[in-house]
Motif scaffolding. Structure first.
Motif, PDB file in Angstrom:
ATOM      1  N   VAL A 222       6.625  31.540  11.869  1.00  0.00           N
ATOM      2  CA  VAL A 222       7.720  32.784  12.110  1.00  0.00           C
ATOM      3  C   VAL A 222       8.215  33.618  11.086  1.00  0.00           C
ATOM      4  O   VAL A 222       8.179  33.329  10.103  1.00  0.00           O
ATOM      5  CB  VAL A 222       9.111  32.207  12.796  1.00  0.00           C
ATOM      6  CG1 VAL A 222       9.954  33.299  13.340  1.00  0.00           C
ATOM      7  CG2 VAL A 222       8.953  31.372  14.005  1.00  0.00           C
TER       8      VAL A 222
ATOM      9  N   THR B 102       8.765  37.564   9.763  1.00  0.00           N
ATOM     10  CA  THR B 102       9.721  38.514  10.404  1.00  0.00           C
ATOM     11  C   THR B 102       9.870  39.471   9.790  1.00  0.00           C
ATOM     12  O   THR B 102       8.713  39.877   8.097  1.00  0.00           O
ATOM     13  CB  THR B 102      11.018  38.524   9.599  1.00  0.00           C
ATOM     14  OG1 THR B 102      12.303  37.367   9.714  1.00  0.00           O
ATOM     15  CG2 THR B 102      12.520  39.614   9.673  1.00  0.00           C
TER      16      THR B 102
ATOM     17  N   TYR C 126       9.960  26.653  17.210  1.00  0.00           N
ATOM     18  CA  TYR C 126      11.516  26.571  17.144  1.00  0.00           C
ATOM     19  C   TYR C 126      11.809  27.453  18.915  1.00  0.00           C
ATOM     20  O   TYR C 126      11.011  27.788  19.763  1.00  0.00           O
ATOM     21  CB  TYR C 126      11.397  27.651  16.528  1.00  0.00           C
ATOM     22  CG  TYR C 126      11.771  27.711  15.125  1.00  0.00           C
ATOM     23  CD1 TYR C 126      12.559  28.012  14.187  1.00  0.00           C
ATOM     24  CD2 TYR C 126      10.356  28.447  14.202  1.00  0.00           C
ATOM     25  CE1 TYR C 126      12.525  27.266  13.092  1.00  0.00           C
ATOM     26  CE2 TYR C 126      10.623  28.214  13.567  1.00  0.00           C
ATOM     27  CZ  TYR C 126      11.459  27.308  12.572  1.00  0.00           C
ATOM     28  OH  TYR C 126      11.136  27.358  10.876  1.00  0.00           O
TER      29      TYR C 126
ATOM     30  N   ASP D 102      14.075  28.882  22.031  1.00  0.00           N
ATOM     31  CA  ASP D 102      14.726  29.592  21.951  1.00  0.00           C
ATOM     32  C   ASP D 102      15.748  30.074  21.466  1.00  0.00           C
ATOM     33  O   ASP D 102      16.114  31.336  21.578  1.00  0.00           O
ATOM     34  CB  ASP D 102      14.979  30.363  23.922  1.00  0.00           C
ATOM     35  CG  ASP D 102      13.149  30.337  24.233  1.00  0.00           C
ATOM     36  OD1 ASP D 102      12.758  30.616  23.445  1.00  0.00           O
ATOM     37  OD2 ASP D 102      13.209  30.869  25.196  1.00  0.00           O
TER      38      ASP D 102
ATOM     39  N   ILE E  93      15.064  30.283  18.059  1.00  0.00           N
ATOM     40  CA  ILE E  93      14.730  31.572  17.236  1.00  0.00           C
ATOM     41  C   ILE E  93      15.819  32.507  17.381  1.00  0.00           C
ATOM     42  O   ILE E  93      15.820  34.149  16.740  1.00  0.00           O
ATOM     43  CB  ILE E  93      13.664  32.707  18.616  1.00  0.00           C
ATOM     44  CG1 ILE E  93      12.191  31.338  18.664  1.00  0.00           C
ATOM     45  CG2 ILE E  93      12.858  33.897  18.422  1.00  0.00           C
ATOM     46  CD1 ILE E  93      12.025  31.673  16.978  1.00  0.00           C
TER      47      ILE E  93
ATOM     48  N   TYR F 236      17.768  32.359  14.156  1.00  0.00           N
ATOM     49  CA  TYR F 236      16.827  32.936  13.281  1.00  0.00           C
ATOM     50  C   TYR F 236      16.848  34.943  12.947  1.00  0.00           C
ATOM     51  O   TYR F 236      16.992  34.562  11.336  1.00  0.00           O
ATOM     52  CB  TYR F 236      15.407  32.388  13.632  1.00  0.00           C
ATOM     53  CG  TYR F 236      14.196  32.869  12.663  1.00  0.00           C
ATOM     54  CD1 TYR F 236      13.611  34.066  12.243  1.00  0.00           C
ATOM     55  CD2 TYR F 236      13.348  31.356  12.087  1.00  0.00           C
ATOM     56  CE1 TYR F 236      13.227  34.140  10.690  1.00  0.00           C
ATOM     57  CE2 TYR F 236      12.559  31.528  11.252  1.00  0.00           C
ATOM     58  CZ  TYR F 236      12.578  32.646  10.308  1.00  0.00           C
ATOM     59  OH  TYR F 236      11.452  33.117   9.637  1.00  0.00           O
ATOM     60  N   ASN F 237      17.017  35.345  14.232  1.00  0.00           N
ATOM     61  CA  ASN F 237      16.700  36.479  14.111  1.00  0.00           C
ATOM     62  C   ASN F 237      18.361  36.807  13.003  1.00  0.00           C
ATOM     63  O   ASN F 237      18.282  37.579  13.069  1.00  0.00           O
ATOM     64  CB  ASN F 237      16.712  37.210  15.420  1.00  0.00           C
ATOM     65  CG  ASN F 237      16.721  38.687  15.596  1.00  0.00           C
ATOM     66  OD1 ASN F 237      15.969  39.046  14.988  1.00  0.00           O
ATOM     67  ND2 ASN F 237      17.861  39.068  15.882  1.00  0.00           N
TER      68      ASN F 237
ATOM     69  N   THR G 139       7.013  35.514  16.382  1.00  0.00           N
ATOM     70  CA  THR G 139       6.431  34.000  16.992  1.00  0.00           C
ATOM     71  C   THR G 139       5.383  34.012  16.682  1.00  0.00           C
ATOM     72  O   THR G 139       4.404  32.409  16.121  1.00  0.00           O
ATOM     73  CB  THR G 139       6.973  33.657  17.800  1.00  0.00           C
ATOM     74  OG1 THR G 139       6.424  34.236  18.954  1.00  0.00           O
ATOM     75  CG2 THR G 139       8.602  33.764  17.738  1.00  0.00           C
TER      76      THR G 139
END
Length: 326
Positions: free
Chosen positions: A98, A100, A149, A151, A154, A157-158, A187
């Motif tokens: 993942v 960013t 990962y 949902d 995630i 993670y965000n 992702t």
């Protein structure tokens, strides 16, 4: 005129005759560093050194922010600053990684980027686990390329990368007034087409340690973003020189700060009844030989090792070596 053999050639010939083989003269191979003239380096060592200083500031801020996220202690330091091609960075990513994407607003209000931030799997899962109340100590190190990962992860993670992006501007504050904005969490790294495969980038590698878990935060700075940044400094060399000397100016300003220095001769543990019974003339064993090192503490942290002595009829400590850890 016949050729005169040197002593080393005579020794080699005798050795060859003794072994039944032909004498072979060994030549030292010269090793040269390969340079790709088709894709020359775009950024000088001075510019990479400036980026190293910027992200040293960011690493300190990042450590403080991670501490607040995981409710514990962490160590973050800059491991490397390297110029590469984007395909070298993207080829190292797996389909389950993942990344960013971060947009940058320049001082002239133009939007540049995107900057790509990648956190290794074990490190991110450790932070997620600590964030929701776990210990984060049972994360396996070999899951970074195979783990997918969920949902919920995630979403967490965000939230974590939002914290990391929010302090990027502070890392650049002494150099440029930049604004960083989280674009999205991707992702599937192969779907990111905003940076050309052959575009020059600079990779900032941060080593992060949280307890027993170690990982890396990789920050990919695209060439078009760096070209805009360095153009500002090239157009204003006085500003660039001033920013490079900012650390020296800060150090000069804090030279007059008073700091407490303590010399520790030794330590001992006593029962309360023993302390209660102490009298003048009693001797307390410090559990150290009389000629052992004396540790000097500056603001509670061990800095130096030395030996006890005297100076002008006063007790003194002679510093012998720097002490990083006891």
């Amino acid at each position: 005129m016949p050729e005169v053999l040197s002593q080393s050639q005579i020794d080699a010939l005798i050795s060859s005759m003794a072994s039944g083989g032909a004498a072979e003269e060994k030549k030292e191979e010269k090793h040269y560093k390969k340079y790709d003239f088709y894709s020359p380096k775009k950024f000088t060592k001075d510019k990479l050194k400036m980026l190293f200083g910027i992200y040293e500031n960011y690493a300190r801020l990042c450590s403080s922010r991670i501490n607040s996220i995981v409710r514990g202690s962490s160590a973050v330091e800059v491991a490397a600053v390297e110029e590469q091609r984007y395909y070298e960075f993207s080829n190292a990513l797996s389909d389950n990684d993942v990344i960013t994407l971060i947009n940058v607003k320049m001082p002239d209000d133009t939007v540049n980027g995107p900057i790509v931030l990648h956190t290794t799997g074990p490190l991110m899962l450790c932070m997620i686990d600590r964030m929701i109340g776990g210990t984060g100590e049972e994360i396996e190190e070999d899951i970074s390329n195979s783990y997918v990962y969920t949902d919920i992860e995630i979403a967490l993670y965000n939230n974590i990368v939002k914290y990391l992006v929010s302090i990027m501007a502070d890392g650049w504050m002494n150099y440029l007034d930049l604004k960083f904005e989280l674009e999205k969490v991707e992702t599937n790294p192969s779907m990111m087409q905003k940076i050309g495969r052959d575009e020059t980038i600079v990779i900032i590698v941060l080593d992060v340690e949280i307890g027993s878990v170690k990982g890396k935060i990789n920050i990919c700075l695209p060439g078009n973003f760096l070209a805009g940044v360095f153009k500002i400094f090239d157009d204003n060399p006085e500003r660039a020189e001033r920013d490079e000397d900012s650390s020296a100016e800060i150090f000069e300003n804090i030279k007059g700060t008073a700091m407490e220095i303590k010399a520790e001769l030794g330590n001992s543990v006593l029962m309360l009844k023993d302390v209660y019974g102490l009298q003048v003339g009693d001797v307390i064993n410090l559990n150290k030989p009389k000629d052992s090192d004396v540790f000097l503490y500056i603001e509670g942290e061990p800095w130096f090792k030395g030996e006890l002595g005297k100076s002008n009829k006063n007790m003194a400590v002679k510093i012998n070596e720097i002490c990083e850890k006891i």
